[in-house]
Scaffold this motif. Structure first.
Motif, PDB file in Angstrom:
ATOM      1  N   GLY A  60      12.929 -26.728 -41.403  1.00  0.00           N
ATOM      2  CA  GLY A  60      13.383 -27.602 -42.473  1.00  0.00           C
ATOM      3  C   GLY A  60      12.209 -28.052 -43.321  1.00  0.00           C
ATOM      4  N   THR A  61      12.440 -28.229 -44.629  1.00  0.00           N
ATOM      5  CA  THR A  61      11.351 -28.586 -45.537  1.00  0.00           C
ATOM      6  C   THR A  61      11.830 -29.567 -46.599  1.00  0.00           C
ATOM      7  OG1 THR A  61      11.832 -26.737 -47.022  1.00  0.00           O
ATOM      8  CG2 THR A  61      10.251 -26.320 -45.255  1.00  0.00           C
ATOM      9  N   LEU A  62      10.866 -30.267 -47.178  1.00  0.00           N
ATOM     10  CA  LEU A  62      11.153 -31.141 -48.311  1.00  0.00           C
ATOM     11  C   LEU A  62       9.919 -31.222 -49.204  1.00  0.00           C
ATOM     12  CD1 LEU A  62       9.542 -34.035 -47.815  1.00  0.00           C
ATOM     13  CD2 LEU A  62      11.455 -34.469 -46.294  1.00  0.00           C
ATOM     14  N   LEU A  63      10.118 -31.775 -50.390  1.00  0.00           N
ATOM     15  CA  LEU A  63       9.049 -31.862 -51.378  1.00  0.00           C
ATOM     16  C   LEU A  63       9.319 -33.051 -52.288  1.00  0.00           C
ATOM     17  CD1 LEU A  63       6.705 -30.764 -53.205  1.00  0.00           C
ATOM     18  CD2 LEU A  63       8.399 -29.245 -54.238  1.00  0.00           C
ATOM     19  N   SER A  64       8.302 -33.855 -52.516  1.00  0.00           N
ATOM     20  CA  SER A  64       8.410 -34.976 -53.441  1.00  0.00           C
ATOM     21  C   SER A  64       7.395 -34.798 -54.562  1.00  0.00           C
ATOM     22  CB  SER A  64       8.152 -36.311 -52.718  1.00  0.00           C
ATOM     23  OG  SER A  64       8.105 -37.381 -53.648  1.00  0.00           O
ATOM     24  N   THR A  65       7.886 -34.755 -55.801  1.00  0.00           N
ATOM     25  CA  THR A  65       7.015 -34.664 -56.973  1.00  0.00           C
ATOM     26  C   THR A  65       7.361 -35.823 -57.899  1.00  0.00           C
ATOM     27  OG1 THR A  65       8.596 -33.140 -58.009  1.00  0.00           O
ATOM     28  CG2 THR A  65       6.705 -32.160 -56.871  1.00  0.00           C
ATOM     29  N   PRO A  66       6.822 -37.009 -57.623  1.00  0.00           N
ATOM     30  CA  PRO A  66       7.134 -38.179 -58.447  1.00  0.00           C
ATOM     31  C   PRO A  66       6.878 -37.881 -59.921  1.00  0.00           C
ATOM     32  CG  PRO A  66       5.816 -38.793 -56.536  1.00  0.00           C
ATOM     33  CD  PRO A  66       5.822 -37.299 -56.603  1.00  0.00           C
ATOM     34  N   PRO A  67       7.744 -38.381 -60.798  1.00  0.00           N
ATOM     35  CA  PRO A  67       8.825 -39.355 -60.584  1.00  0.00           C
ATOM     36  C   PRO A  67      10.182 -38.741 -60.264  1.00  0.00           C
ATOM     37  CG  PRO A  67       8.567 -38.967 -62.920  1.00  0.00           C
ATOM     38  CD  PRO A  67       7.542 -38.101 -62.245  1.00  0.00           C
ATOM     39  N   HIS A  68      10.216 -37.473 -59.900  1.00  0.00           N
ATOM     40  CA  HIS A  68      11.487 -36.812 -59.628  1.00  0.00           C
ATOM     41  C   HIS A  68      12.005 -37.171 -58.234  1.00  0.00           C
ATOM     42  CE1 HIS A  68      10.803 -34.534 -63.266  1.00  0.00           C
ATOM     43  NE2 HIS A  68       9.595 -34.222 -62.825  1.00  0.00           N
TER      44      HIS A  68
END
Length: 279
Positions: free
Chosen positions: A64-72
């Motif tokens: 499982g994976t995730l990604l945070s690219t603020p401000p999204h």
């Protein structure tokens, strides 16, 4: 807790790359975002540093994976049931996730995430992921023809992509660096009628045999003439010519017109996704 979080892109790719590549359809948005970060730098989406995460099962395999690219919104990929519950707990307790107030996830995973998150949430956006089964030409065919956008079209592309983002309520304006990257591989097409641009459609650079269509935009005064269907048809063909074996796109379920257009072009539903926001 088997979730690992880091701001190190290289470490993320080393650990989670195989899991991402194993499900390129469900993970399409993560794969294209990562491609942008690799090509344009970790500030490709904004000044704040991205955050990456992966979940390791009892068999020591990342699943499982995730990604945070603020401000999204936090972008969540395909997750096993156990990973969904534990991510909800991490959202409530992990300091690195303390600022997260919106996430994009599969609809099937949203209730468990929201329950474990422990904050009041609501669904802000509902999307459907489509996959091309077999490309069909628009019928009736719209007037005009497609052409590849070039450097001279940058001002128009900037204005139309900004208008698309505002209409889609995703915020911000177009990125010139992103547009120039699209132009470098022929990833933006314009539909012209009587020599004037009337619609646009783009496709993301193929990654692992997968490419995604978007954005597709026609100015309001020019809608209802089939231009968007023509542009999307041309962009799909261009993505295939660029090496994509799978061509995908997202639609807003609140827009029945666009959903109908893409199905008539040969796209079939894969899964629904939602954007959860805290209230």
């Amino acid at each position: 807790m088997p979730w690992t979080f880091t701001s190190d892109l290289a470490a993320y790719l080393a650990a989670a790359g195989p899991a991402l590549a194993a499900e390129p359809v469900t993970n399409t948005a993560l794969l294209t975002a990562i491609d942008a970060l690799e090509r344009r730098g970790t500030d490709a989406f904004g000044e704040a540093a991205p955050l990456f995460g992966w979940w390791t099962g009892a068999d020591a395999v990342v699943a499982g994976t995730l990604l945070s690219t603020p401000p999204h919104p936090l972008l969540v990929g395909a997750l096993p049931v156990e990973a969904v519950r534990e991510l909800g707990t991490a959202l409530a307790t992990e300091p690195l996730l303390a600022g997260i107030d919106a996430l994009n996830t599969r609809r099937a995973d949203a209730p468990a995430l929201a329950a474990a998150w422990g904050k009041p949430t609501e669904v802000a956006v509902e999307e459907r992921l489509y996959r091309l089964a077999g490309l069909l030409a628009p019928d009736p065919a719209p007037s005009g023809r497609a052409r590849r956008a070039g450097e001279d079209d940058l001002p128009l592309l900037f204005d139309w992509v900004t208008a698309f983002k505002q209409e889609a309520e995703v915020g911000g304006s177009a990125s010139e660096s992103a547009l120039r990257d699209r132009l470098s591989y022929g990833g933006m097409l314009l539909w012209e009628d009587e020599g004037a641009p009337v619609s646009l459609a783009g496709f993301f650079r193929p990654v692992g045999g997968m490419a995604r269509i978007g954005p597709v935009y026609t100015p309001p005064a020019l809608r209802g003439r089939g231009y968007a269907a023509g542009a999307a048809y041309a962009a799909t063909g261009a993505a295939q010519a660029a090496g994509a074996r799978e061509v995908l796109l997202f639609t807003d379920l609140a827009n029945p017109t666009s959903n109908g257009v893409y199905q008539r072009l040969g796209y079939t539903p894969v899964e629904d996704r939602v954007e959860l926001v805290t209230t």
